[in-house]
Each structure stands twice: as C-alpha cells, then as structure tokens.
Write an enzyme that holds these catalytic residues in place. Structure first.
Site, mmCIF file in Angstrom:
data_model
loop_
_atom_site.group_PDB
_atom_site.id
_atom_site.type_symbol
_atom_site.label_atom_id
_atom_site.label_comp_id
_atom_site.label_asym_id
_atom_site.label_seq_id
_atom_site.Cartn_x
_atom_site.Cartn_y
_atom_site.Cartn_z
ATOM 1 N N ASP A 1 26.874 34.609 10.727
ATOM 2 C CA ASP A 1 26.938 36.035 10.384
ATOM 3 C C ASP A 1 25.541 36.662 10.432
ATOM 4 O OD1 ASP A 1 26.159 34.427 8.221
ATOM 5 O OD2 ASP A 1 26.853 35.862 6.723
ATOM 6 N N ARG B 1 19.419 35.559 5.215
ATOM 7 C CA ARG B 1 19.626 35.370 3.775
ATOM 8 C C ARG B 1 20.335 34.041 3.494
ATOM 9 N NH1 ARG B 1 23.735 40.100 3.892
ATOM 10 N NH2 ARG B 1 25.691 39.011 4.300
ATOM 11 N N GLU C 1 22.999 32.622 3.472
ATOM 12 C CA GLU C 1 24.366 32.581 3.964
ATOM 13 C C GLU C 1 24.368 31.858 5.299
ATOM 14 O OE1 GLU C 1 28.029 35.702 3.461
ATOM 15 O OE2 GLU C 1 26.049 36.225 2.756
ATOM 16 N N TRP D 1 39.642 37.377 10.207
ATOM 17 C CA TRP D 1 38.902 36.115 10.074
ATOM 18 C C TRP D 1 39.807 34.979 10.584
ATOM 19 C CZ3 TRP D 1 37.526 40.509 7.993
ATOM 20 C CH2 TRP D 1 36.180 40.771 7.797
ATOM 21 N N GLU E 1 24.021 44.864 9.495
ATOM 22 C CA GLU E 1 25.299 44.536 8.863
ATOM 23 C C GLU E 1 26.000 45.798 8.367
ATOM 24 O OE1 GLU E 1 24.771 42.307 5.265
ATOM 25 O OE2 GLU E 1 26.832 41.527 5.348
ATOM 26 N N HIS F 1 23.083 41.330 11.985
ATOM 27 C CA HIS F 1 24.484 40.917 12.062
ATOM 28 C C HIS F 1 24.997 41.389 13.426
ATOM 29 C CE1 HIS F 1 25.371 39.671 7.972
ATOM 30 N NE2 HIS F 1 26.676 39.785 8.160
HETATM 31 C C1 BGC Z 1 29.134 38.071 5.683
HETATM 32 C C2 BGC Z 1 30.015 38.753 6.671
HETATM 33 C C3 BGC Z 1 31.383 38.179 6.462
HETATM 34 C C4 BGC Z 1 31.828 38.670 5.109
HETATM 35 C C5 BGC Z 1 33.239 38.408 4.736
HETATM 36 C C6 BGC Z 1 29.583 38.503 4.333
HETATM 37 O O1 BGC Z 1 28.813 38.042 3.313
HETATM 38 O O2 BGC Z 1 27.791 38.293 5.933
HETATM 39 O O3 BGC Z 1 29.527 38.989 7.876
HETATM 40 O O4 BGC Z 1 32.279 38.311 7.463
HETATM 41 O O5 BGC Z 1 30.925 38.237 4.120
HETATM 42 O O6 BGC Z 1 33.478 38.433 3.408
#
Ligand code: BGC
Length: 871
Positions: free
Chosen positions: A466, A470, A472, A535, A754, A775
């Site tokens: 994503d 950060r 993630e 998703w 994002e 993003h």
């Molecule tokens: C991510 C997104 C993701 C989303 C879905 C985020 O924290 O960065 O790109 O699809 O969460 O909950």
C-alpha cells in the site's frame, strides 16, 4: 544482416534466468519493428544444453514465425542445475538467417532430495523482541582446485546477504523477499564461479530481521510473525575440470559453520538500522581470518526443504540513483538534503574520519512540515532512522536490511562539510521490465503520469504494498485490485503479481477468505480476515488484468479456482434479492468507497456512497469476469452459472439502488461510475445515458473536483467518456483545485498520495494519522490516460487485437503512447495541426489494431500507419 529478434523471455522472466522453477519454460520473443518477420520462412530455435559446465547436447527445431508468444518448450525438459542457452533467429529455406538472439535459463534444485542443506543460525539466547543483534555466519572450506562451475543456492529465515572471499554475491537486496513463509520460502541461485579460488575459501552471511521476525503492522506491530530465530540455508555446488563435483552446505554438525554478533546491533524494515563499526570483524568473510572465541558453532533450526521454491518474481535491487538537489546546513554537524523525488531509496555515505564512538544519524521523510523540518508524524512508528557509530576511521556505509521512502533526509553528527560527492542516493525496487510510456503536450499531466509510475516503483518491492514509508507496507489486496490494469501497462508485472497471488491463495485457504492484506499478518483490528468487497475481488481483478495484458491462459487457469472460490463465497452472503448487505464481520463493515474526500478524517469508510451499493456492484463485476474467465477456459457450464449469478445480482442492484428514472439511491459520482462501467445499466440505453448525464451534472456540481475514493476513482473518467462526456472527463483530470490529481501536482508532489488532501493548500499536513504521500491506488486514473489520451486499449487478451482511439481534449495538442505488448512495441502518436488530427501508429507483427477515431472503424494490420482526420 541486422538483428530482428528484439527480446527473449522464459515464462515471464526476461533475459538470462538462473534458478527457475520450471524445467520446460514457455518461450516468447518479439520482433524488431520494421524487420518484416513475415518475409522469412520460419524461426529456428536452438538449445545448447550443459550441466555443471559440461556441454551435453545441441537441439534445434523450427517453428512458425508467428509462434512467438508463449511457445511450449520445444525440447525435452531441463534437469536440475542444467544450463540451457537458447538461440532464436529468423531463417529462410535457402539457409539465410538473421543474427541469433541469445538468452539462457537454468532450473534450480528441482528435487527435494537435492536440497541437502539445513537451516542454521546462532544458538545464543536473545530477547523475545527488538534490540536483537544481527548475526554473521561464516564457513571455511578448502578446495584442491578452482571450480570451473559453481552455484550458490541461498535462502534464509530473515534477510540474508552473502559474501564469498570478501566479495558480495550478486546484487540482490532484501533476499529472499517476502512470501508467506509459513507456506513457502524463496531460494535464489547465484553464479559464484568467479568468486572461488584454489585453496581456502570462505562463505560469509549477514542476517537481519526483515519480514521474518521484525515488527510488521501498525499499533506497535507484531514481531516474530514467522519465527524468532534467524537462519541461513546455503548450498554451494561446485564442479571441477577433472569432472568431479563437490557440495558445501549449511549444517550444524561438520564443525565448519560459526556465528558471531556483527556490527548491526539492531535492524528493522520500518525503524531502520543501527550499525556500530567498532563491532566489525575485519576480513571475516575472507580466508586467513582468525576466529576468536566470540564465534560459536551454529545450531540447526526446524525447517522443511519442501518449503523452498525457486523465485517466481524478480529480485529487489538497485534500480536507479538520485542526485542530491540541495544540501542545507541546519545546525552544528546537521544537514537537510533534498533528493527531488520521493520514492523507496537508501543513502550510501562516505563518512569521514571521526572519533571512535561518534554517531552519524540519518532520518528520512517524504515531505517537509511548513517550518522546513522533516515530516515524521505520517511515518507513525516507522522511524526510518539509521545510525552509524564510527570506529575512528573513514567509512563507506549504507544500511543493509531496511528500506526507506523519502525525498528529504537529515544527517546529523557529521564532522566537517557535507559535500554532494559524499552522498549516493540509491533507488530500490523489484527489477521490472518497463512496458508503458505516455507523454503529452501538457506538462502537469506528464508529471502526474510520472508520479503514478514512481508510486508504483516505490511499492513494488517484493510484494505490491500500500505504501513504502509508515508502519504498514503491507500487501493490501484492494489497492492492487484497483491499480493492476495501470501497473500491467507500465511494467511487465505478470511474474511479480502471479507470485504474490500464490500467497493470496495460501492465505485464503488458511484463513477462510481473501485477507485484506497478503502475506497475512495478524495485527490490530485485522487479526481475523473478513470478506470485504474490492479487497476480496482482487483475486478476480488482478488475474484478469494480468490475463488481458499477457494473454497467458495457463496463468488464468491457475488463478481460476481462487476467483471462483471468492465469487462462490460472496454469493453465500447475498440477501435473497441478490444484494450484498450481510457481511463482513469486520468492525467497520465494508470499506466501501474507501477514503472519498468527504469521509470524516477518522473513518474513511463513511463515504458518500452506500457501502452495500459498492459491494454489490463489485460482486456483479466479479461474477461477470469469472463468467468470462470460464469462457476463456472453455468451461461453458461454469460460465452459464456465473452469468446467472451476475444476472441475479444485477436485478437486485437495480431494484435496490436505482429508481425508475435512473436516479440512484446514492446520488454520487462513485455510484453512477460503477453502474456505468460494470455494465449494470447496459440493458437500457435510456438508463445508461441518463446515468452518464447525471454523472456529468454531479461533476459540474462538484466543480470538476474529485469526489470519489478507492472504489470510484478508477471508473469516473471512463464512465464520463463512455457516456459521451469526454469534455467533463478532461475538465476533471486537468483541475488543479483540491481534491484533484493535479492539485497534488500543483503542491509539488512527485508521487501519488493516499488522501486527496494529504497536504492541505497551506502546506500543512493532514493530521489524520493515515497520511501517506506514496500510495498507488488513486493513480489508477493513469489507465484512462493510456486509453483515452494516449488512445490504446487491448481488445483481446495479450493485445492480439487492440483499439487505437485517442480522444483529444482539454487543450492538449499532442500525445505519444507506447506499450511493449507481448507481441512487440505498439506506438501511437497524435497531434492536432491545421484543424486536423494526425495519427501515426505502429502495429506489431502478430497483432491487428482497430482504429476508431471518428465514425466507423478501420482495421489496421501490423506495420506503420499514418492517418489524417478533419476536426
Ligand atoms: C492502507 C490502505 C488499505 C486500507 C484498508 C490502509 O491503512 O494503507 O491502502 O487498503 O488501510 O483498510
């Protein structure tokens, strides 16, 4: 005779491929434009087969000139460690021919029985999490003669870098890459013939936490997702001139494998690396090094060699460099550096001599705060900070087991001046072959396109993530579901994404549904995967995008069961009327049109468009696509069943979300765009056109700013275009007011954000706690740019047939689009001159284009074409 064959691929791997999974890869090659392959009689394919450096046989065959895409391997399969050099050329019956194009492949250790090494690591006790010292592992071995052929097969628990006799093995970083380690672990193959010598040799390995045991995820993340012990799996195979062979492999019992704590005192993908040069062992991976008592015998770790597999994706490597654009002194020994481009990169520093124990600290950030300081808040807990502790000597240093995403960096603790020559900024990513280009007469659009590409490159690092900065950096399935068509236009991602889809399949079966991110990590609110539209639809949308790009039916066949599984699963969640309104069991429910600009800062799911409408629309699209997949795979009964399901969902959608006049219950751009683009209204021209009109009215009401999130954004401009409102589409793409694509560009963005307002007009940052400047999801608009501004679109899988239909607008006077399709490069340029639209096109051999610029269509065979249309 000039070269006529332009490229050679084994499966979807380009060039020379070492350590391939298959013993009989399909071959693809393309022809140089203008080389007139049709004037030749056939293609000669020759394979020179050798094993461990010994020539075995030459095989040769001829195939039709048009057999150049995914030709079944025409010879007997290759064995483990065989090296097959493949020559391809055009020939005539009189024996004349073009020069050979040469490529090679080499299967890895195909049989489990050949993988004799053990996974070994240090035996010392360690804390359960964080602050764990990264080990070095070494093995000395003596060979009587220098090998004539040598391969290192390498994998690890954690990340590994190998050295032989003090020299780095290969150029890969973050090896072995991220796969779902519970189910599979990639083993890479390196040609190390040139690194070995007669006499004593040393194999050395650096290990780091990486994805295996480093923290993953937000809210503190989860350490040890796969295990808490690092290890290396290494097998060195050698062959000698006298015909003998020898194998050296990692193990805990032969007394040759030792571990010690190295200079990396702590390393994390998010947080960065702490390196203490005082703890270096000079010459540790070279012969002659005397081990002291700090080197301990390694221990064997639990491991099943069945988990190992050859790489199906490209390695992560340095893919470019950035010059520093400015260096500003911001304090005593402190500098702020700007590299001009936000992306995934690392700094290699030439650190001057400093007193032993002095520390240089490097911090990285994507943007600056209005006061000029690094914006580190959006990184959350991913510190992106490296430190180097000096041993009192000058040093060349770059962190090894971390990655940073940044445009700006600060360096502190520096002694003396910081000169640009002391900083080497290296860009990293999976090594993908570029296949897409777009250039227009509009500079800001070109910048937007560049931003989309940089966000892709930054996030295609072993898996599609994503965001790269950060805490993630996860393989969020919805993001790539939306971006896959754009990605597959810009780069050859067939191998990269199919590799990731293997893990999607494992995780779906392990956890009962398609997780929100793959590889799945149990983190925060997402400990239990739930079925979420978009998703989950990734298992339909991503394979379909790859199939349309590559035309590879075998890949489609492989992905089909998962696509079917998902659609079948969702069909069980539908209400009786066909609307998906009953699941998931996720705290937020459906994510809907995630992050539309109206959603409250702390809840991106509360978008303008009803979540159930979005979910049902995507369910309809997936059912239709699975029906199409079934047709492609000649499963006609399945196709019938999925068409039936789609019809049921469509009826439910229309009854629940569309009134008799065509007004939708969510009167939003996202709702109309999805209905128009998914074909939900195709049965009624009146409804379809009415929806288009309403969509364009909404665009006017929104003053051509964007009002959609992840779900709607890819479809709004295509829907306006499809329903005859191309002018409105141009007004939207060219708008510079927030929220819009060019607003980001006007704020100096070098990647796609994002959130539409990640940076506010006054330069302050969105305080949401979820603000990434890198993003790719909302960059999915580039697909429209390729199809409508550039004007090309695949009509048949693999671009066998494609459309040329540029739709000039927005004051743009020219554009050039180029795409390296499986059949060769497509080029289309157009310009407006003298009240005419002039189109030049190059159609590759083996394909046919349909040009539909104005009323009526014309079919263009391969070759170059020039057309002029009165405007
Ligand atoms: C991510 C997104 C993701 C989303 C879905 C985020 O924290 O960065 O790109 O699809 O969460 O909950």
């Amino acid at each position: 005779m000039s070269q006529s064959i332009a490229s050679l691929c084994f499966e979807h791997h380009h060039g020379n491929v070492r350590g391939i999974e298959t013993e009989a890869p399909r071959l693809s090659w393309t022809y140089v434009p203008g080389s007139a392959p049709e004037s030749w009689d056939f293609v000669r394919v020759t394979a020179l087969r050798s094993c461990r450096g010994t020539f075995l046989a030459e095989e040769s065959t001829t195939v039709p000139v048009d057999a150049n895409v995914l030709l079944d391997w025409p010879f007997p399969p290759a064995g483990s460690s065989e090296h097959i050099e493949v020559h391809v050329r055009l020939e005539r019956t009189d024996g004349s021919h073009t020069p050979d194009l040469v490529g090679s492949f080499e299967p890895w250790l195909l049989n489990v029985g050949e993988r004799v090494a053990d996974m070994v690591g240090p035996a010392w006790p360690e804390p359960w999490t964080d602050f764990r010292h990264a080990p070095l592992i070494r093995c000395e071995t003596t060979v009587a003669q220098r090998p004539t052929w040598a391969r290192l097969y390498l994998s690890s628990y954690g990340l590994v870098d190998a050295e032989i006799n003090g020299q780095r093995v290969g150029e890969d970083v973050l090896t072995p890459g991220w796969t779902d380690y519970r189910n599979r672990l990639t083993c890479w193959t390196y040609d190390v013939t040139g690194l070995l010598r007669t006499g004593d040799n040393v194999l050395g390995f650096w290990l780091g936490d990486g994805w295996y045991r480093g923290r993953l995820g937000w809210d503190g993340g989860e350490p040890n997702v796969y295990g808490d012990r690092l290890g290396v799996w290494a097998q060195l195979e050698m062959a000698f001139e006298d015909g003998t062979t020898r194998r050296v492999f990692s193990n805990s019992y032969d007394g040759h494998w030792f571990a010690a704590k190295g200079p990396i005192v702590r390393s994390g993908l998010y947080r960065g690396e702490r390196y203490d040069a005082r703890l270096e062992y000079s010459g540790w991976s070279s012969p002659g090094f005397i081990q002291d008592g700090s080197w301990e015998r390694v221990t064997e770790l639990k491991f099943d060699p069945v988990l190992l597999h050859a790489p199906q994706m490209e390695a992560v490597r340095k893919i470019g460099t950035h010059q520093v654009e400015s260096i500003r002194r911001i304090g005593e020994g402190r500098y702020l550096l700007d590299f001009g481009q936000n992306c995934t990169q690392r700094l290699r520093l030439s650190i001057p001599q400093m007193p032993s124990g002095d520390v240089v600290t490097i911090r990285h950030a994507e943007v600056l705060e209005p006061d000029g300081s690094l914006a580190i808040k959006p990184l959350r807990e991913a510190e992106q900070m490296d430190t180097f502790t000096s041993a009192g000597e000058a040093a060349e240093w770059e962190p090894r087991f971390t990655m940073h995403a940044f445009r700006y960096a600060t360096i502190s603790g520096w002694k003396g001046d910081l000169d640009p020559s002391m900083v080497d900024c290296r860009v990293y990513g999976s090594v993908l072959q570029r296949t897409g280009w777009l250039n227009t007469s509009h500079e800001m659009l070109n910048q937007l396109h560049s931003n989309v590409r940089w966000s892709m490159l930054s996030n295609f690092v072993s898996i599609p993530t994503d965001c790269p900065q950060r805490d993630e950096r996860l393989g969020w399935t919805g993001d790539i579901a939306m971006f896959a068509p754009t990605a597959s236009f810009l780069y050859d991602v067939s191998a990269f994404l199919s590799n990731w889809l293997v893990d999607v399949e494992y995780d779906t079966h392990d956890f009962g549904t398609v997780p929100g991110f793959v590889p799945f990590v149990p983190v925060s609110d997402w400990r239990r995967p739930a079925s979420i539209a978009i998703w989950g639809d990734s298992v339909v949308l991503v394979p379909w995008a790859i199939y349309m790009e590559s035309g590879d039916r075998q890949l489609l066949e492989r992905q089909y069961p998962l696509a079917e599984y998902w659609v079948n699963q969702v069909s069980g969640y539908l209400s009786e009327d066909g609307v998906w309104d009953r699941r998931p069991e996720l705290a937020f429910g459906q994510l809907g049109d995630w992050l539309d600009p109206s959603a409250p800062i702390d809840n991106p799911t509360l978008s303008l468009t009803e979540q159930n409408l979005v979910a049902t629309a995507f369910c309809y699209q997936s059912a239709c696509l699975v029906a199409k997949m079934s047709e492609e795979l000649h499963r006609h009964d399945d196709a019938e069943r999925y068409r039936h399901l789609a019809e049921h969902v469509r009826e439910g959608f229309l009854a629940r979300f569309v009134d008799g006049s065509g007004r939708m219950t969510s009167d939003t751009e996202c709702a109309y765009a999805l209905a128009i683009m998914f074909g939900l209204l195709d049965d009624s021209p009146a409804l379809l056109l009415g929806a288009g009109d309403r969509l364009s009215e909404l665009a006017v009401e929104n003053r051509y700013r964007v009002s959609t999130g992840f779900a709607g954004t890819p479809y709004v401009l295509p829907a306006l275009t499809r329903t005859g409102h191309v002018d409105a589409a141009y007004r939207m793409i060219l708008n510079t007011q927030s929220p819009s694509w060019l607003y980001e560009v006007s704020m100096g963005a070098t990647t796609t954000w994002e959130r539409w307002d990640a940076m506010l007009p006054d330069g302050t940052l969105n305080p949401s706690g979820m603000t990434s400047f890198n993003h790719y999801a909302l960059g999915a608009v580039a697909d429209w740019m390729h199809c409508v501004i550039g004007g090309i679109r695949a009509l048949q899988p693999g671009w066998k047939e494609f459309e040329i239909a540029p739709k000039p607008g927005g004051g743009i006077t020219s554009a050039h689009v180029s795409h390296a399709s499986p059949y060769g490069v497509i080029n289309v340029s157009w310009r407006i001159a003298d009240d005419s639209l002039i189109v030049d096109a190059q159609v590759p051999f083996g394909t046919c284009a349909v040009i539909g610029v104005q009323q009526g269509e014309e079919r263009l065979p391969s070759g170059t074409h020039h057309r002029k249309y009165a405007l």
